[in-house]
Motif scaffolding. Structure first.
Motif, PDB file in Angstrom:
ATOM      1  N   LEU A  26      11.950  13.096  63.296  1.00 25.13           N
ATOM      2  CA  LEU A  26      12.505  12.240  62.244  1.00 25.13           C
ATOM      3  C   LEU A  26      11.412  11.655  61.354  1.00 25.13           C
ATOM      4  O   LEU A  26      11.575  11.560  60.137  1.00 25.13           O
ATOM      5  CB  LEU A  26      13.361  11.134  62.863  1.00 25.13           C
ATOM      6  CG  LEU A  26      14.687  11.604  63.464  1.00 25.13           C
ATOM      7  CD1 LEU A  26      15.321  10.488  64.282  1.00 25.13           C
ATOM      8  CD2 LEU A  26      15.631  12.084  62.375  1.00 25.13           C
ATOM      9  N   VAL A  27      10.298  11.258  61.961  1.00 26.56           N
ATOM     10  CA  VAL A  27       9.178  10.720  61.175  1.00 26.56           C
ATOM     11  C   VAL A  27       8.649  11.786  60.223  1.00 26.56           C
ATOM     12  O   VAL A  27       8.469  11.544  59.029  1.00 26.56           O
ATOM     13  CB  VAL A  27       8.064  10.183  62.104  1.00 26.56           C
ATOM     14  CG1 VAL A  27       6.757   9.970  61.353  1.00 26.56           C
ATOM     15  CG2 VAL A  27       8.528   8.894  62.774  1.00 26.56           C
ATOM     16  N   LEU A  31       8.815  11.527  56.095  1.00 29.95           N
ATOM     17  CA  LEU A  31       7.576  11.541  55.312  1.00 29.95           C
ATOM     18  C   LEU A  31       7.561  12.718  54.339  1.00 29.95           C
ATOM     19  O   LEU A  31       7.083  12.590  53.211  1.00 29.95           O
ATOM     20  CB  LEU A  31       6.360  11.554  56.233  1.00 29.95           C
ATOM     21  CG  LEU A  31       6.177  10.252  57.032  1.00 29.95           C
ATOM     22  CD1 LEU A  31       4.998  10.367  57.970  1.00 29.95           C
ATOM     23  CD2 LEU A  31       6.047   9.048  56.125  1.00 29.95           C
ATOM     24  N   ARG A  32       8.093  13.827  54.733  1.00 27.84           N
ATOM     25  CA  ARG A  32       8.189  14.969  53.804  1.00 27.84           C
ATOM     26  C   ARG A  32       9.174  14.664  52.684  1.00 27.84           C
ATOM     27  O   ARG A  32       8.933  15.024  51.534  1.00 27.84           O
ATOM     28  CB  ARG A  32       8.549  16.229  54.563  1.00 27.84           C
ATOM     29  CG  ARG A  32       7.373  16.705  55.389  1.00 27.84           C
ATOM     30  CD  ARG A  32       7.666  17.946  56.186  1.00 27.84           C
ATOM     31  NE  ARG A  32       6.468  18.307  56.935  1.00 27.84           N
ATOM     32  CZ  ARG A  32       6.475  19.021  58.028  1.00 27.84           C
ATOM     33  NH1 ARG A  32       7.606  19.493  58.520  1.00 27.84           N
ATOM     34  NH2 ARG A  32       5.346  19.288  58.643  1.00 27.84           N
ATOM     35  N   ASP A  33      10.281  13.997  53.018  1.00 27.99           N
ATOM     36  CA  ASP A  33      11.234  13.587  51.975  1.00 27.99           C
ATOM     37  C   ASP A  33      10.569  12.663  50.960  1.00 27.99           C
ATOM     38  O   ASP A  33      10.892  12.690  49.776  1.00 27.99           O
ATOM     39  CB  ASP A  33      12.433  12.855  52.581  1.00 27.99           C
ATOM     40  CG  ASP A  33      13.358  13.767  53.368  1.00 27.99           C
ATOM     41  OD1 ASP A  33      13.231  15.015  53.263  1.00 27.99           O
ATOM     42  OD2 ASP A  33      14.206  13.231  54.114  1.00 27.99           O
ATOM     43  N   TRP A  34       9.659  11.831  51.442  1.00 34.79           N
ATOM     44  CA  TRP A  34       8.940  10.899  50.574  1.00 34.79           C
ATOM     45  C   TRP A  34       7.710  11.554  49.935  1.00 34.79           C
ATOM     46  O   TRP A  34       6.924  10.875  49.284  1.00 34.79           O
ATOM     47  CB  TRP A  34       8.502   9.666  51.360  1.00 34.79           C
ATOM     48  CG  TRP A  34       9.592   8.702  51.695  1.00 34.79           C
ATOM     49  CD1 TRP A  34      10.839   8.615  51.152  1.00 34.79           C
ATOM     50  CD2 TRP A  34       9.516   7.646  52.666  1.00 34.79           C
ATOM     51  NE1 TRP A  34      11.530   7.584  51.728  1.00 34.79           N
ATOM     52  CE2 TRP A  34      10.747   6.960  52.649  1.00 34.79           C
ATOM     53  CE3 TRP A  34       8.528   7.221  53.536  1.00 34.79           C
ATOM     54  CZ2 TRP A  34      11.017   5.868  53.476  1.00 34.79           C
ATOM     55  CZ3 TRP A  34       8.788   6.142  54.362  1.00 34.79           C
ATOM     56  CH2 TRP A  34      10.023   5.467  54.324  1.00 34.79           C
ATOM     57  N   ALA A  43       0.845  10.632  61.439  1.00 39.31           N
ATOM     58  CA  ALA A  43       1.890   9.646  61.737  1.00 39.31           C
ATOM     59  C   ALA A  43       2.739  10.108  62.918  1.00 39.31           C
ATOM     60  O   ALA A  43       3.039   9.321  63.822  1.00 39.31           O
ATOM     61  CB  ALA A  43       2.753   9.399  60.509  1.00 39.31           C
ATOM     62  N   ALA A  44       3.114  11.379  62.936  1.00 38.80           N
ATOM     63  CA  ALA A  44       3.928  11.908  64.033  1.00 38.80           C
ATOM     64  C   ALA A  44       3.177  11.848  65.355  1.00 38.80           C
ATOM     65  O   ALA A  44       3.755  11.507  66.400  1.00 38.80           O
ATOM     66  CB  ALA A  44       4.362  13.337  63.725  1.00 38.80           C
ATOM     67  N   LEU A  45       1.890  12.165  65.340  1.00 35.41           N
ATOM     68  CA  LEU A  45       1.079  12.097  66.556  1.00 35.41           C
ATOM     69  C   LEU A  45       1.008  10.667  67.097  1.00 35.41           C
ATOM     70  O   LEU A  45       1.219  10.426  68.286  1.00 35.41           O
ATOM     71  CB  LEU A  45      -0.326  12.628  66.285  1.00 35.41           C
ATOM     72  CG  LEU A  45      -1.329  12.482  67.430  1.00 35.41           C
ATOM     73  CD1 LEU A  45      -0.893  13.307  68.630  1.00 35.41           C
ATOM     74  CD2 LEU A  45      -2.716  12.887  66.968  1.00 35.41           C
ATOM     75  N   LEU A  46       0.734   9.722  66.215  1.00 35.20           N
ATOM     76  CA  LEU A  46       0.605   8.332  66.662  1.00 35.20           C
ATOM     77  C   LEU A  46       1.944   7.762  67.118  1.00 35.20           C
ATOM     78  O   LEU A  46       2.005   7.002  68.102  1.00 35.20           O
ATOM     79  CB  LEU A  46      -0.023   7.483  65.561  1.00 35.20           C
ATOM     80  CG  LEU A  46      -1.459   7.876  65.189  1.00 35.20           C
ATOM     81  CD1 LEU A  46      -1.967   7.018  64.042  1.00 35.20           C
ATOM     82  CD2 LEU A  46      -2.387   7.806  66.389  1.00 35.20           C
ATOM     83  N   VAL A  47       3.031   8.115  66.436  1.00 38.94           N
ATOM     84  CA  VAL A  47       4.356   7.685  66.886  1.00 38.94           C
ATOM     85  C   VAL A  47       4.639   8.267  68.268  1.00 38.94           C
ATOM     86  O   VAL A  47       5.149   7.576  69.151  1.00 38.94           O
ATOM     87  CB  VAL A  47       5.448   8.081  65.861  1.00 38.94           C
ATOM     88  CG1 VAL A  47       6.843   7.999  66.476  1.00 38.94           C
ATOM     89  CG2 VAL A  47       5.358   7.184  64.638  1.00 38.94           C
ATOM     90  N   SER A  48       4.285   9.535  68.480  1.00 40.75           N
ATOM     91  CA  SER A  48       4.472  10.151  69.799  1.00 40.75           C
ATOM     92  C   SER A  48       3.752   9.359  70.883  1.00 40.75           C
ATOM     93  O   SER A  48       4.302   9.128  71.965  1.00 40.75           O
ATOM     94  CB  SER A  48       3.931  11.585  69.810  1.00 40.75           C
ATOM     95  OG  SER A  48       4.697  12.432  69.024  1.00 40.75           O
TER      96      SER A  48
END
Length: 132
Positions: A26-27, A31-34, A43-48
């Motif tokens: 989802l992240v 981010l791709r949509d934005w 961002a995806a790595l850190l959220v993980s």
């Protein structure tokens, strides 16, 4: 789940192992949509890492929130919330350890990061600089 296309996106996940994969996906998508592809991997790595920490140490729902960068500051803000009030602690991982590096990775990769109390629990946040 709250998901806005404007300046913020928020999701809540149950404390289940699939939450990590879903949060990461989802992240990345938001981010791709934005049009923030330049930071979606980090961002995806850190959220993980933060969602995994929440799964290991807390109970209850896990929240993830993205705040879109404003043109004048160029900073993406990401927040991960859980029900455990204790702030995360960095550990000294040995080379053979399978875990214990998440907060060090966060500290190295993020522009800034920190924690704040939430009701219930805490929120761990970080900022990533977005190239202009």
């Amino acid at each position: 789940m709250i998901d806005t296309e404007d300046d913020c996106a928020e999701w809540t996940f149950p404390a289940e192992p699939g939450a990590v994969r879903t949060a990461r996906s989802l992240v990345r998508g938001r981010l791709r949509d934005w049009h923030l592809d330049s930071v979606d991997d980090m961002a995806a790595l850190l959220v993980s890492e933060l969602v995994t920490n929440a799964l290991r140490h807390a109970t209850g729902p896990i929240g993830v929130r993205l705040v879109r960068p404003r043109p004048q500051d160029g900073v993406l803000r990401v927040e991960v919330s859980d029900t455990l009030p204790d702030p995360p602690r960095a550990r000294a991982a040995r080379p053979e350890d399978e875990s214990g590096r998440g907060l060090r990775l966060l500290a190295c990769a993020a522009r800034r990061w920190g924690t704040r109390p939430a009701d219930p629990g805490k929120t761990v946040w970080f900022e990533l600089a977005v190239p202009r």
